[in-house]
Scaffold this active site. Structure first.
Site, PDB file in Angstrom:
ATOM      1  CG  HIS A  79      -1.618  -1.279   1.450  1.00  0.00           C
ATOM      2  ND1 HIS A  79      -1.138  -2.260   2.290  1.00  0.00           N
ATOM      3  CD2 HIS A  79      -2.731  -1.774   0.894  1.00  0.00           C
ATOM      4  CE1 HIS A  79      -1.950  -3.299   2.258  1.00  0.00           C
ATOM      5  NE2 HIS A  79      -2.925  -3.030   1.411  1.00  0.00           N
ATOM      6  CB  CYS A 101       1.758  -1.389  -5.918  1.00  0.00           C
ATOM      7  SG  CYS A 101       1.333  -1.547  -7.664  1.00  0.00           S
ATOM      8  CG  HIS A 129      -6.877   2.414   2.308  1.00  0.00           C
ATOM      9  ND1 HIS A 129      -5.668   2.249   1.669  1.00  0.00           N
ATOM     10  CD2 HIS A 129      -7.557   1.253   2.115  1.00  0.00           C
ATOM     11  CE1 HIS A 129      -5.643   1.049   1.101  1.00  0.00           C
ATOM     12  NE2 HIS A 129      -6.782   0.422   1.368  1.00  0.00           N
ATOM     13  CD  GLU A 131      -3.271   3.661  -2.852  1.00  0.00           C
ATOM     14  OE1 GLU A 131      -3.759   2.511  -2.983  1.00  0.00           O
ATOM     15  OE2 GLU A 131      -3.381   4.542  -3.715  1.00  0.00           O
TER      16      GLU A 131
END
Ligand code: SF4
Length: 313
Positions: A79, A101, A129, A131
């Site tokens: 994330h 990623c 979240h 990310e």
């Protein structure tokens, strides 16, 4: 005779290139350095994946200061992390590997780029979240988080000044379009990311569900309740015509009585859910019903992200 069920199987579904790479990185680290290898946060949001890696010698922590043996390597999850995390790892003299990623790293670079130009950055995403925490942590300046269309109205920014926006990778394609329209309505000078930030895997999985949802009485999305892309797939299935849609976190505990009065089921798996869980679900249905599988292929995917060479033996 058994009751008949038509299954509409979405394609593509399941693991994306970023998830594949992150899991591979933990496995390569275990291979190269032996047990244990620490992982900061769930490497991807899927219990099955996490439990499997635990059984192979991974230890999951939420923060670096929870690492008991600082001589062991640590991997950051797919994330992405705020800049403060690698900095802390260096201070603690940890050997770390970053499994963010590459499509999330691209957004981090965009934030840096806008930062250098002194542009206020609006981030479309879900508060808390990981990310979003990671992306907000790429800048020392304030980043303006927008979760829904209504939040745009409340932004305390000059309507005539230049503003830039980025988005989380795993949002609803449709909702995000509406929020972007709202940003462009409010601000005269909007700088957009070079390429859509919602990633190919999120887009393809949502489009695949859209194609078949109208055929379905019940849509089953294999995924986790803390996984943004899983929750979005449930919403998309409902919005595009499935009478009901649910998240299946645990195939074993799925109650088959819910299929009593229905004939058509849609199935997909989120980007962090392995195909083995789809097979498990199909086998469970096969054992109890006469099933016919209709598999749709919205888009072929052949994206692959390499594991860093430094992790190879
Ligand atoms: S869902 Fe998209 S951004 Fe997230 S890991 Fe997969 S490819 Fe990368």
């Amino acid at each position: 005779m058994n009751k008949k069920l038509n299954i509409f199987l979405a394609g593509p579904r399941g693991f994306c290139a970023g998830v594949d790479r992150a899991i591979e990185m933990v496995k390569e680290a275990l291979n190269k350095y032996g047990q244990p290898v620490y992982v900061r946060h769930e490497i991807v949001h899927n219990k099955y994946v996490v439990e499997n890696l635990k059984s192979e010698g991974a230890i999951f922590v939420e923060e670096l200061n929870e690492i008991k043996d600082k001589s062991r390597p640590v991997i950051f999850s797919a994330h992405g992390v705020p800049k403060s995390v690698p900095k802390e790892a260096l201070e603690l003299k940890l050997l770390y590997f970053d499994a963010t990623c590459p499509l999330v790293s691209k957004i981090h670079k965009e934030v840096e780029h806008f930062d250098k130009k002194n542009l206020p950055v609006i981030l479309i995403g879900h508060r808390n979240h990981p990310e979003v925490i990671g992306t907000m942590g790429q800048s020392n300046r304030e980043i303006y988080l927008v979760e829904k269309k209504e939040d745009v109205k409340n932004l305390q920014l000059n309507q005539n000044s230049f503003v830039a926006y980025v988005t989380q990778t795993t949002l609803s394609v449709d909702d995000t379009k509406d929020i972007i329209k709202e940003i462009k309505r409010k601000f005269k000078n909007v700088i957009e990311p070079k390429k859509n930030d919602i990633c190919y895997a999120t887009t393809n999985r949502q489009e695949a569900v859209k194609k078949i949802a109208k055929n379905c009485d019940y849509f089953l999305v294999i995924g986790a309740s803390n996984s943004s892309n899983s929750l979005r797939l449930v919403e998309v299935a409902k919005n595009y015509g499935s009478k009901k849609a649910i998240l299946v976190e645990d195939v074993d505990s799925l109650n088959l009585n819910i299929f009593e009065d229905i004939n058509n089921i849609g199935i997909t798996a989120s980007a962090s859910s392995p195909e083995i869980l789809v097979e498990k679900l199909l086998n469970k249905l096969k054992d109890n019903f006469e099933i016919k599988i209709n598999e749709a292929h919205y888009q072929k995917e052949d994206i692959y992200f390499k594991v860093p060479q430094s992790l190879k033996n």
